[in-house]
Design a protein around this motif. Sequence first.
Motif, PDB file in Angstrom:
ATOM      1  N   THR A 101       0.810  -1.226   0.000  1.00  0.00           N
ATOM      2  CA  THR A 101       0.000   0.000   0.000  1.00  0.00           C
ATOM      3  C   THR A 101       0.839   1.269   0.000  1.00  0.00           C
ATOM      4  N   VAL A 102       2.033   1.220   0.596  1.00  0.00           N
ATOM      5  CA  VAL A 102       2.806   2.464   0.668  1.00  0.00           C
ATOM      6  C   VAL A 102       3.281   2.875  -0.724  1.00  0.00           C
ATOM      7  N   PHE A 103       3.654   1.924  -1.553  1.00  0.00           N
ATOM      8  CA  PHE A 103       4.149   2.268  -2.887  1.00  0.00           C
ATOM      9  C   PHE A 103       3.049   2.898  -3.746  1.00  0.00           C
ATOM     10  N   PRO A 104       1.864   2.270  -3.895  1.00  0.00           N
ATOM     11  CA  PRO A 104       0.818   2.924  -4.691  1.00  0.00           C
ATOM     12  C   PRO A 104       0.299   4.204  -4.053  1.00  0.00           C
ATOM     13  N   THR A 105       0.297   4.278  -2.702  1.00  0.00           N
ATOM     14  CA  THR A 105      -0.145   5.512  -2.045  1.00  0.00           C
ATOM     15  C   THR A 105       0.794   6.663  -2.388  1.00  0.00           C
ATOM     16  N   ALA A 106       2.099   6.419  -2.273  1.00  0.00           N
ATOM     17  CA  ALA A 106       3.072   7.462  -2.600  1.00  0.00           C
ATOM     18  C   ALA A 106       2.988   7.830  -4.081  1.00  0.00           C
ATOM     19  N   MET A 107       2.780   6.833  -4.944  1.00  0.00           N
ATOM     20  CA  MET A 107       2.645   7.091  -6.377  1.00  0.00           C
ATOM     21  C   MET A 107       1.401   7.938  -6.649  1.00  0.00           C
ATOM     22  N   ALA A 108       0.305   7.626  -5.974  1.00  0.00           N
ATOM     23  CA  ALA A 108      -0.929   8.395  -6.154  1.00  0.00           C
ATOM     24  C   ALA A 108      -0.750   9.828  -5.666  1.00  0.00           C
ATOM     25  N   ILE A 109      -0.018   9.985  -4.551  1.00  0.00           N
ATOM     26  CA  ILE A 109       0.239  11.337  -4.043  1.00  0.00           C
ATOM     27  C   ILE A 109       1.038  12.144  -5.066  1.00  0.00           C
ATOM     28  N   GLY A 110       2.054  11.491  -5.655  1.00  0.00           N
ATOM     29  CA  GLY A 110       2.835  12.183  -6.684  1.00  0.00           C
ATOM     30  C   GLY A 110       1.986  12.560  -7.883  1.00  0.00           C
ATOM     31  N   TRP A 111       1.075  11.667  -8.294  1.00  0.00           N
ATOM     32  CA  TRP A 111       0.214  11.955  -9.453  1.00  0.00           C
ATOM     33  C   TRP A 111      -0.740  13.094  -9.149  1.00  0.00           C
ATOM     34  N   VAL A 112      -1.380  13.076  -7.975  1.00  0.00           N
ATOM     35  CA  VAL A 112      -2.315  14.147  -7.601  1.00  0.00           C
ATOM     36  C   VAL A 112      -1.594  15.481  -7.541  1.00  0.00           C
ATOM     37  N   THR A 113      -0.419  15.492  -6.952  1.00  0.00           N
ATOM     38  CA  THR A 113       0.347  16.735  -6.859  1.00  0.00           C
ATOM     39  C   THR A 113       0.666  17.285  -8.251  1.00  0.00           C
ATOM     40  N   HIS A 114       1.085  16.401  -9.135  1.00  0.00           N
ATOM     41  CA  HIS A 114       1.407  16.839 -10.496  1.00  0.00           C
ATOM     42  C   HIS A 114       0.159  17.290 -11.234  1.00  0.00           C
ATOM     43  N   TYR A 115      -0.957  16.628 -10.992  1.00  0.00           N
ATOM     44  CA  TYR A 115      -2.200  16.988 -11.678  1.00  0.00           C
ATOM     45  C   TYR A 115      -2.708  18.348 -11.193  1.00  0.00           C
ATOM     46  N   VAL A 116      -2.588  18.622  -9.908  1.00  0.00           N
ATOM     47  CA  VAL A 116      -3.123  19.866  -9.338  1.00  0.00           C
ATOM     48  C   VAL A 116      -2.196  21.038  -9.610  1.00  0.00           C
ATOM     49  N   THR A 117      -0.900  20.856  -9.408  1.00  0.00           N
ATOM     50  CA  THR A 117       0.040  21.977  -9.496  1.00  0.00           C
ATOM     51  C   THR A 117       0.775  22.041 -10.826  1.00  0.00           C
ATOM     52  N   GLY A 118       0.755  20.950 -11.579  1.00  0.00           N
ATOM     53  CA  GLY A 118       1.505  20.924 -12.830  1.00  0.00           C
ATOM     54  C   GLY A 118       2.983  20.674 -12.625  1.00  0.00           C
ATOM     55  N   GLN A 119       3.393  20.436 -11.395  1.00  0.00           N
ATOM     56  CA  GLN A 119       4.794  20.181 -11.086  1.00  0.00           C
ATOM     57  C   GLN A 119       4.908  18.899 -10.264  1.00  0.00           C
ATOM     58  N   HIS A 120       6.063  18.303 -10.365  1.00  0.00           N
ATOM     59  CA  HIS A 120       6.297  17.118  -9.561  1.00  0.00           C
ATOM     60  C   HIS A 120       6.548  17.508  -8.105  1.00  0.00           C
ATOM     61  N   LEU A 121       6.358  16.551  -7.245  1.00  0.00           N
ATOM     62  CA  LEU A 121       6.529  16.810  -5.808  1.00  0.00           C
ATOM     63  C   LEU A 121       7.976  17.135  -5.472  1.00  0.00           C
ATOM     64  N   VAL A 122       8.923  16.544  -6.201  1.00  0.00           N
ATOM     65  CA  VAL A 122      10.345  16.831  -5.986  1.00  0.00           C
ATOM     66  C   VAL A 122      10.985  17.144  -7.332  1.00  0.00           C
ATOM     67  N   SER A 123      12.104  17.826  -7.280  1.00  0.00           N
ATOM     68  CA  SER A 123      12.813  18.178  -8.505  1.00  0.00           C
ATOM     69  C   SER A 123      13.530  16.953  -9.067  1.00  0.00           C
ATOM     70  N   HIS A 124      14.033  17.124 -10.303  1.00  0.00           N
ATOM     71  CA  HIS A 124      14.758  16.032 -10.953  1.00  0.00           C
ATOM     72  C   HIS A 124      16.007  15.659 -10.151  1.00  0.00           C
ATOM     73  N   GLU A 125      16.739  16.671  -9.654  1.00  0.00           N
ATOM     74  CA  GLU A 125      17.949  16.412  -8.870  1.00  0.00           C
ATOM     75  C   GLU A 125      17.614  15.721  -7.550  1.00  0.00           C
ATOM     76  N   LYS A 126      16.537  16.172  -6.920  1.00  0.00           N
ATOM     77  CA  LYS A 126      16.139  15.555  -5.652  1.00  0.00           C
ATOM     78  C   LYS A 126      15.714  14.107  -5.867  1.00  0.00           C
ATOM     79  N   ALA A 127      15.033  13.834  -6.977  1.00  0.00           N
ATOM     80  CA  ALA A 127      14.607  12.465  -7.261  1.00  0.00           C
ATOM     81  C   ALA A 127      15.818  11.551  -7.453  1.00  0.00           C
ATOM     82  N   LEU A 128      16.827  12.046  -8.178  1.00  0.00           N
ATOM     83  CA  LEU A 128      18.041  11.246  -8.357  1.00  0.00           C
ATOM     84  C   LEU A 128      18.734  10.992  -7.016  1.00  0.00           C
TER      85      LEU A 128
END
Length: 676
Positions: A455-482
Amino acid sequence: MLTLLQRIASASAGDDIAVLADLVALLRPRKPTLGAQAADNVRVLIGLLMADPALAAGLRHYVLHVLSSRRHTTLYTDTGILPNDGFFTELFRRLSYRILPPAIDNLYLSDCLDRILSVETDYVWLRAVPADDWLALLDVIANGGVLVTPEAATLVDVADRRKAHLEILEAIQTLSHRISAMGLEPALVRVHPDLENFASPFLVQNVEVHRYLDDALSQLKDDQAPSDDAAHLLVMLDQCDTVLARIRKNTRRLGTSVALTYLMVRLAQNIERLRRLLSLLDLTPVPAPWTDSRRRRALAFALDLAEAHNRKYKLRELFAANIDLLARNVTENASQTGEHYIADTRKEYLAMLRSSAGAGVIIGFMALIKLLTATLRSAPLVEAFLFSLNYSLGFMLIHLLHFTVATKQPAMTAARIAADLHTPDSRMVDVDSLAGLIVKVLRTQFVAVLGNLATVFPTAMAIGWVTHYVTGQHLVSHEKALHMLHDVNPFASMAILYAAIAGVCLFLAGLISGYFDNRAMYTHMAQRVLRLHGLQRLVGPARHLRMANYLEHDLGGLMGNFFFGILLAFMSTFGDLLGLPIDVRHVTLSSANLAIAVFALDFKVTWQVLAFSGAGILCIGTANLLVSFSLALMVAMRSRQVRFRKGWMLVKALLSHLWHRPQDFFIAPKTQASTQ
């Protein structure tokens, strides 16, 4: 050595304790572990005394004069027994005495030992010398009076033995009074109210001691034949031990404290010392030769006193005497809680899956809140405080909702396994039953981890998708993701070490949980909360009662989760302050970060990165579980004084179970009966 013996024989030594210290220094080997050298030195001394009876007679006269001119009682009643000051007072006393030793009063034999056995490791070589050599030396010294007439020697023997008896009798009286006083301490009576009865064995033994002492003194004074022995008194001491064992058992249910644990240790030490002194007394008015068994008991007692004297300022001894009992009560609560973390049947197995799945959802949102908090770029301590608030409240919410974090299980189940190992004889442990219990623990742990990650993996994935859908930006930057992907790579980062540190935090959280559970029971938390009349008016009588009962039974769980969150959050800041590579990696939180990072990179990651990340999650989870479980099992076994010697048989039983029924390690049977 010969020169020193000649000086002693010339009667120039008097009662100077320094001469005896010099003799011991000649017997002392270069290193305490050189027991053979010490034994050779003792045999050389025996040879010199046997070759010249005058030297033996002089040494005998000197030793008797040194002993008869000093008080022995405190040596018997205090050495090796904790004082009445309490744990923390005794701790600070030992610390201060290690820095600045106390003054020596030559009137007391116990103080003179500071000069005679001046090296802290003297007890090591004293014990290394064979008992037969020590007894032979004592025989040579005792028989050194051949130059004196037999009548005079007998009179001297009688006088010396009577004085030694009087010293031991005085010590017996002192110990008996202490036992009676400690038996009426409010802390003991609170746990075992029957102690207030007149028939308490702690009080009755004092009556028996007075009867025994009156009889002994009359014998020593009038040379009468002994009219009674210590048999009935020893029975009363056995009853004292029985009551003390019952008190320890009650503390598992009612809780304990440092003061009560210290008191129980002192009481047990005084009872055992009284029993040993009684075993040494020979009240016959005629100085009959001691039996070999009594001589060996006396020698063993003397060696124990020497060791206790050498170690009297050791902090380890103080902690060892108290911490084991206190840890027993802390881990006992974890053992009882551990029952809820073991799935016996398919129904319990699925319930654990649902419970861990619920925790995974909440941890996904905890990861989101941490990332949002990090964007504030607060001061390090403020940021650590905010992180700890997020973690602590999140883990407490998981506990309140009866969800399960997989990594919190080992500290509880380890205590449960140690409880099964705790038998009077470890050879009586049923290895097959123990293997079955471990199989249940492993599959329950497996399903808990599976539920968290599912559940934690799909929950975190859903949070990232909602954030991107609402704000148009990812939750973290490309450098932070790496960077987040790098943090879970077991080969490119210190993820495994950090996971082990998180395992230590999990272990400490288990101890904290057990401590507060113990404290809530010992202080009757429910009754105290019920006395808050203002709270009753605020929430109503029914809710007030439920709240009181909940706090008494679940305070440990709440506080354990609260402090676990603090430990996780502050560890990185603590490492930064010290300039050390200290951080934590928790398998469920790391899985949430991995999902957010992969989504932030629009899934544009190579299969090698995904493979390394998956291996990192596996390694982090394994380190979390192994470290916390190992530490918890070690403390639980130590607190119960378990010495399990069937490790290879247990491994073979587990391998056999894996070969014949591998599914039991991953899936629970429909009913418990089918596992048998």
